[in-house]
Design an enzyme around this catalytic site. Sequence first.
Site, PDB file in Angstrom:
ATOM      1  N   LEU A  38     -32.682  -4.500  37.030  1.00 55.99           N
ATOM      2  CA  LEU A  38     -33.315  -4.229  35.444  1.00 55.99           C
ATOM      3  C   LEU A  38     -34.450  -3.631  35.701  1.00 55.99           C
ATOM      4  CD1 LEU A  38     -32.383  -7.095  33.343  1.00 55.99           C
ATOM      5  CD2 LEU A  38     -31.241  -4.792  33.145  1.00 55.99           C
ATOM      6  N   ASP A  39     -34.952  -2.397  34.859  1.00 55.50           N
ATOM      7  CA  ASP A  39     -35.923  -1.777  34.839  1.00 55.50           C
ATOM      8  C   ASP A  39     -37.046  -2.948  34.187  1.00 55.50           C
ATOM      9  OD1 ASP A  39     -35.226   0.572  36.074  1.00 55.50           O
ATOM     10  OD2 ASP A  39     -34.844   1.409  34.181  1.00 55.50           O
ATOM     11  N   PRO A  40     -38.487  -2.563  34.556  1.00 57.08           N
ATOM     12  CA  PRO A  40     -39.242  -3.664  33.914  1.00 57.08           C
ATOM     13  C   PRO A  40     -39.220  -3.719  32.886  1.00 57.08           C
ATOM     14  CG  PRO A  40     -40.576  -2.274  35.874  1.00 57.08           C
ATOM     15  CD  PRO A  40     -38.965  -1.657  35.484  1.00 57.08           C
TER      16      PRO A  40
END
Length: 289
Positions: A38-40
């Site tokens: 997951l992206d930040p």
Amino acid sequence: MANGILIIDKPADWTSHDVVAKLRGILHERRIGHAGTLDPMATGVLPVFVGRATRAVEFAAEREKEYIATLSLGMTTDTQDSTGALLTTHEVTASRQDVEAVLGQFRGEILQIPPMYSAIKRQGQKLYELARRGQEVERDPRPITIYELELLEQLSPADYRLRVLCSKGTYVRTLCHDIGQALGCGGCLSALRRTRSAGFALEDAVTLEQAAAAEDPASLLLPVDAYFSDTPILLLTDAKAEKRLRNGNPVPMDGPDETFRVYSAGQEFLALARRSAGRLTTIKSFFEV
């Protein structure tokens, strides 16, 4: 030793690697991996595999994923989400009906061009490394499947909340970018929450704070065979057959071709295995050596 699966509700501004590093300290276990980065900026379901369970990560990557995404129209960015540098702005004249109508173009099997800000490699270099140096290279479209794409609500004249059920390899920020392009005003992803991944949902998840506060964090782990709960059970009651499987040898076994989760006579989960051509062959073992 800790072994099993922990479903984390990832907080915003944490990388998936940050979560793994934190859990190594909480669980006192080095063997930890996650499924589906997951992206930040994104939050939500991050399946984490601990100990011997890390051997199941490769299977988790194949499953479909579900997201709640906020599409913001009227702007494009270099990352295709709201964390990137603004590239263009346009007046938004599209109505809710226009958005509903254009979503049909993105359902089913489609081709998607991966974003430059991604971990895909080109000649040994990750695309985001090139992008950070101001370089853009041609990317080949990749086949993905959008199983369901639903407009949940309109938040403002330019912001819409969508539900996306998609195959592995789908970039939801690229989907938002492409929807904006189809509407003629541009668009980007401004919020993302993953609600389902690898067969697990938000109701299965705990926060990092809950994991850290637990008296026995290992008690939060789901058994690794829970991941294969849709696979038929095969009980090896014959000690010789169990020994053969533990030694990595095929076990003679008649019957139609089928995949099983295999247990010992003592109910220990041993392996994921495939019966074919009169023998049972291990796909992946899960017993401790």
